[in-house]
Design a protein around this motif. Structure first.
Motif, PDB file in Angstrom:
ATOM      1  N   ARG A 112       0.841  -1.209   0.000  1.00  0.00           N
ATOM      2  CA  ARG A 112       0.000   0.000   0.000  1.00  0.00           C
ATOM      3  C   ARG A 112       0.873   1.256   0.000  1.00  0.00           C
ATOM      4  NH1 ARG A 112      -4.352   0.776   4.734  1.00  0.00           N
ATOM      5  NH2 ARG A 112      -2.594   1.409   6.028  1.00  0.00           N
ATOM      6  N   LEU A 113       1.906   1.250   0.854  1.00  0.00           N
ATOM      7  CA  LEU A 113       2.785   2.423   0.915  1.00  0.00           C
ATOM      8  C   LEU A 113       3.528   2.639  -0.390  1.00  0.00           C
ATOM      9  CD1 LEU A 113       4.710   2.558   4.306  1.00  0.00           C
ATOM     10  CD2 LEU A 113       2.946   4.068   3.418  1.00  0.00           C
ATOM     11  N   GLN A 114       3.991   1.513  -0.969  1.00  0.00           N
ATOM     12  CA  GLN A 114       4.723   1.643  -2.233  1.00  0.00           C
ATOM     13  C   GLN A 114       3.827   2.261  -3.301  1.00  0.00           C
ATOM     14  OE1 GLN A 114       5.832  -2.447  -2.231  1.00  0.00           O
ATOM     15  NE2 GLN A 114       7.959  -2.036  -1.630  1.00  0.00           N
ATOM     16  N   LYS A 115       2.573   1.827  -3.312  1.00  0.00           N
ATOM     17  CA  LYS A 115       1.633   2.372  -4.304  1.00  0.00           C
ATOM     18  C   LYS A 115       1.365   3.853  -4.048  1.00  0.00           C
ATOM     19  CE  LYS A 115      -2.322   0.176  -5.376  1.00  0.00           C
ATOM     20  NZ  LYS A 115      -3.296  -0.891  -5.019  1.00  0.00           N
ATOM     21  N   LEU A 116       1.137   4.177  -2.764  1.00  0.00           N
ATOM     22  CA  LEU A 116       0.791   5.558  -2.429  1.00  0.00           C
ATOM     23  C   LEU A 116       1.937   6.522  -2.715  1.00  0.00           C
ATOM     24  CD1 LEU A 116      -1.011   5.085   0.990  1.00  0.00           C
ATOM     25  CD2 LEU A 116      -2.032   5.721  -1.187  1.00  0.00           C
ATOM     26  N   ALA A 117       3.165   6.036  -2.522  1.00  0.00           N
ATOM     27  CA  ALA A 117       4.325   6.907  -2.711  1.00  0.00           C
ATOM     28  C   ALA A 117       4.419   7.393  -4.159  1.00  0.00           C
ATOM     29  CB  ALA A 117       5.597   6.177  -2.307  1.00  0.00           C
ATOM     30  N   ASN A 118       3.743   6.684  -5.064  1.00  0.00           N
ATOM     31  CA  ASN A 118       3.801   7.090  -6.471  1.00  0.00           C
ATOM     32  C   ASN A 118       2.429   7.389  -7.071  1.00  0.00           C
ATOM     33  OD1 ASN A 118       6.728   6.685  -6.906  1.00  0.00           O
ATOM     34  ND2 ASN A 118       6.210   4.609  -6.259  1.00  0.00           N
ATOM     35  N   ALA A 119       1.392   7.355  -6.219  1.00  0.00           N
ATOM     36  CA  ALA A 119       0.029   7.504  -6.748  1.00  0.00           C
ATOM     37  C   ALA A 119      -0.288   8.951  -7.106  1.00  0.00           C
ATOM     38  CB  ALA A 119      -0.969   7.028  -5.700  1.00  0.00           C
ATOM     39  N   GLU A 120      -1.232   9.109  -8.013  1.00  0.00           N
ATOM     40  CA  GLU A 120      -1.814  10.426  -8.275  1.00  0.00           C
ATOM     41  C   GLU A 120      -2.912  10.619  -7.238  1.00  0.00           C
ATOM     42  OE1 GLU A 120      -1.975  13.000 -10.616  1.00  0.00           O
ATOM     43  OE2 GLU A 120       0.012  12.350 -11.298  1.00  0.00           O
ATOM     44  N   PHE A 121      -2.850  11.669  -6.466  1.00  0.00           N
ATOM     45  CA  PHE A 121      -3.950  11.946  -5.546  1.00  0.00           C
ATOM     46  C   PHE A 121      -5.075  12.594  -6.365  1.00  0.00           C
ATOM     47  CE2 PHE A 121      -1.700  12.270  -1.149  1.00  0.00           C
ATOM     48  CZ  PHE A 121      -0.915  11.173  -1.454  1.00  0.00           C
ATOM     49  N   VAL A 122      -6.272  12.068  -6.197  1.00  0.00           N
ATOM     50  CA  VAL A 122      -7.391  12.566  -7.003  1.00  0.00           C
ATOM     51  C   VAL A 122      -8.004  13.805  -6.344  1.00  0.00           C
ATOM     52  CG1 VAL A 122      -9.725  11.956  -7.779  1.00  0.00           C
ATOM     53  CG2 VAL A 122      -7.878  10.270  -7.883  1.00  0.00           C
ATOM     54  N   ARG A 123      -8.220  14.871  -7.105  1.00  0.00           N
ATOM     55  CA  ARG A 123      -8.931  16.059  -6.599  1.00  0.00           C
ATOM     56  C   ARG A 123     -10.409  15.899  -6.906  1.00  0.00           C
ATOM     57  NH1 ARG A 123      -3.498  16.146  -6.267  1.00  0.00           N
ATOM     58  NH2 ARG A 123      -2.609  18.174  -5.812  1.00  0.00           N
ATOM     59  N   MET A 124     -11.235  16.180  -5.897  1.00  0.00           N
ATOM     60  CA  MET A 124     -12.677  16.035  -6.120  1.00  0.00           C
ATOM     61  C   MET A 124     -13.412  17.114  -5.337  1.00  0.00           C
ATOM     62  SD  MET A 124     -15.011  12.753  -5.054  1.00  0.00           S
ATOM     63  CE  MET A 124     -14.250  11.535  -6.064  1.00  0.00           C
ATOM     64  N   ASP A 125     -14.453  17.692  -5.940  1.00  0.00           N
ATOM     65  CA  ASP A 125     -15.242  18.687  -5.223  1.00  0.00           C
ATOM     66  C   ASP A 125     -16.235  18.008  -4.292  1.00  0.00           C
ATOM     67  OD1 ASP A 125     -14.008  20.879  -6.168  1.00  0.00           O
ATOM     68  OD2 ASP A 125     -15.828  21.835  -6.945  1.00  0.00           O
ATOM     69  N   TYR A 126     -16.470  18.630  -3.156  1.00  0.00           N
ATOM     70  CA  TYR A 126     -17.447  18.110  -2.191  1.00  0.00           C
ATOM     71  C   TYR A 126     -18.784  17.819  -2.892  1.00  0.00           C
ATOM     72  CZ  TYR A 126     -20.993  18.344   1.498  1.00  0.00           C
ATOM     73  OH  TYR A 126     -22.065  18.086   2.311  1.00  0.00           O
ATOM     74  N   THR A 127     -19.222  18.765  -3.744  1.00  0.00           N
ATOM     75  CA  THR A 127     -20.520  18.614  -4.406  1.00  0.00           C
ATOM     76  C   THR A 127     -20.542  17.341  -5.265  1.00  0.00           C
ATOM     77  OG1 THR A 127     -20.773  20.993  -4.349  1.00  0.00           O
ATOM     78  CG2 THR A 127     -22.157  19.815  -5.929  1.00  0.00           C
ATOM     79  N   ASP A 128     -19.446  17.060  -5.958  1.00  0.00           N
ATOM     80  CA  ASP A 128     -19.376  15.831  -6.769  1.00  0.00           C
ATOM     81  C   ASP A 128     -19.354  14.593  -5.872  1.00  0.00           C
ATOM     82  OD1 ASP A 128     -19.304  17.352  -9.059  1.00  0.00           O
ATOM     83  OD2 ASP A 128     -17.111  17.511  -9.028  1.00  0.00           O
ATOM     84  N   ALA A 129     -18.687  14.717  -4.736  1.00  0.00           N
ATOM     85  CA  ALA A 129     -18.611  13.575  -3.816  1.00  0.00           C
ATOM     86  C   ALA A 129     -20.007  13.216  -3.311  1.00  0.00           C
ATOM     87  CB  ALA A 129     -17.694  13.901  -2.645  1.00  0.00           C
TER      88      ALA A 129
END
Ligand code: 4AD
Length: 464
Positions: free
Chosen positions: A297-314
């Motif tokens: 999990r850490l290895q994946k996160l260290a290179n992951a794209e963090f997704v931006r999302m608006d509260y309204t879309d969530a």
């Protein structure tokens, strides 16, 4: 110091054939009439080192009777080990017994597996276990990495006060600091307590966040951060809440919400990489014994794209998910951990930076968006734990700030020094707070923040 750390011995910093001394605590003892094997650990790394003891040593009998946690000083020759899974061992020439364990049968951390609940009762002894030793080293690695990240990026570390008069989050969850005699409180004519008589001449509390003070320094030094203890008197008995926890709070001048979100992502990736590089020994233990898959999990996160999302879309995604949530979802509600987990774990499968929340569920200092309904706030939600970071762009326009304060029942007069920042050379700025224990719990896979801080403070619990 005249002795070696076991981490240095195992890392090959001493030559085979050299005479070395180590000092530590016994983990296991095995013996036969000719030899004894003593596993000794000093906490400098996960693995103990084995000392081989020949029955010709004068105190051989005593050595074979040692039990877990006895302290010893071993001097001998560093040799390559024949044993599986260990590179080096020590051929002991002397073993000095430094401290015995009084009554091995009742020693609470005897060498068997204990539940974390049992170990919480012994917060003074639990760092001796494999698990809590590993947590302490990973926690240290993460704090050092955080300081390094900010230092390398040109931030100044600012010490914000622990005793304060302001309720930054406005949530009324502050511990009072007072020297008044509780049995004989001075009273005003109207019956209220007279805090003029108190130590500071006014009401004072333990801080819930260093942010407002941090903003003052960012308004002069551009990029600052704080890293210290914060306190919340919220009666939350959950695995994610502590009454005393550590927070990392950068504050950045000439920055908007997107800049703040980027710093949060970069910082998290930096510290994930550091722990993968420096503490694989401890991480492997967590993977094996605590939560399968934490390393991957850490290895994946260290290179992951963090997704931006608006509260309204969530909200839209949650409503269309077809899931039955315990707390119903509609625009305007604060998300609960089941919602956060669904979004990060099931819907996206990567960390999410959720942005632009309804103003009514957020603090007074967050910058109002053009729509007049939302503020430039962001939370980082991580798969497996939910919110670990909360932040925002701050309201830098004094008129909007004043309106917002009044709307929320706050008196701008009480925030004179905070308003001054907007009166004298105001700039767009923002920052965030990382709940340090949530980060450590996430990295280690430990299920409860009480097990990643040495001495947890929670409702009805402050023993050690
Ligand atoms: O979202 P919070 O309340 O934000 C602030 O305090 C802002 N002033 C921070 C800032 O912008 N400088 O808290 C920030 C983080 C949360 O995301 C969470 O990780 C952690 O602090 N946190 C707690 N951790 C453990 N126990 C608690 N009771 C916590 N409350 C918040």
């Amino acid at each position: 110091m005249t002795h070696c750390a076991i981490s240095d011995l195992l890392a090959g910093k001493y030559a085979v054939g050299e005479t070395v001394t180590l000092k530590g605590w016994v983990r296991t003892v095995r013996s036969n009439p000719n030899f004894a094997f003593l596993n000794v650990n000093d906490g400098s790394c996960f693995d103990p080192i084995q000392a081989v003891i020949d029955n010709t040593l004068a105190n051989y009998e005593e050595i074979t009777k040692l039990t877990v946690a006895c302290s010893v000083e071993v001097t001998g020759e560093l040799v390559e080990s024949q044993g599986k899974g260990q590179k080096f061992e020590i051929q002991a020439q002397t073993v000095n017994i430094v401290g015995l364990v009084e009554d091995p049968d009742t020693y609470p951390m005897a060498a068997k597996r204990h539940t974390v609940e049992h170990m919480r009762e012994y917060a003074h002894l639990r760092p001796r276990t494999n698990m809590f030793g590993a947590v302490a080293r990973v926690r240290n690695c993460l704090s050092q990495a955080i300081h390094r990240f900010f230092h390398e990026s040109g931030y100044v570390w600012v010490a914000t006060p622990i005793i304060t008069a302001s309720d930054t989050e406005g949530a009324g969850e502050m511990f009072r600091v007072s020297t008044l005699d509780m049995n004989n409180l001075p009273r005003l004519e109207n019956g209220e307590v007279d805090y003029n008589e108190d130590f500071f001449g006014k009401e004072a509390f333990l801080t819930v966040s260093g942010q407002l003070n941090g903003e003052t320094y960012c308004s002069a030094l551009s990029k600052i951060y704080t890293f210290g203890p914060t306190f919340r008197a919220e009666n939350s008995n959950t695995s994610r809440h502590l009454a005393e926890f550590w927070m990392v709070e950068p504050e950045i001048a000439f920055a908007d919400l997107a800049d703040v979100a980027q710093v949060a992502e970069d910082m998290l990736k930096y510290v994930f990489k550091a722990v993968l590089e420096e503490r694989m020994d401890d991480l492997q233990f967590f993977d094996l014994r605590v939560q399968k898959g934490v390393v991957e999990r850490l290895q994946k996160l260290a290179n992951a794209e963090f997704v931006r999302m608006d509260y309204t879309d969530a909200i839209d995604i949650l409503q269309k998910s077809g899931k039955k949530f315990e707390f119903p979802v509609e625009w305007g509600v604060d998300l609960s951990s089941e919602h956060e987990r669904y979004l990060a774990e099931e819907h996206v499968g990567a960390p999410i930076i959720l942005q632009n929340y309804p103003k009514d569920i957020k603090a007074f200092y967050m910058r109002m968006n053009e729509d007049g309904k939302t503020v430039a706030a962001m939370d980082v939600l991580a798969p497996g734990i939910g919110e670990i970071i909360g932040g925002s762009q701050r309201e830098e326009r004094i008129d909007v700030l004043d309106t917002r304060m009044k709307e929320m029942g706050l008196d701008p007069v009480d925030y004179g020094w905070y308003r001054d920042l907007r009166r004298y050379g105001s700039v767009p700025h923002g920052g965030f707070g990382l709940g340090f224990e949530r980060l450590v719990a996430y990295v280690t896979g430990m299920g409860n923040v009480r097990d990643v801080i040495p001495f947890p403070r929670t409702p009805k619990s402050a023993t050690f």
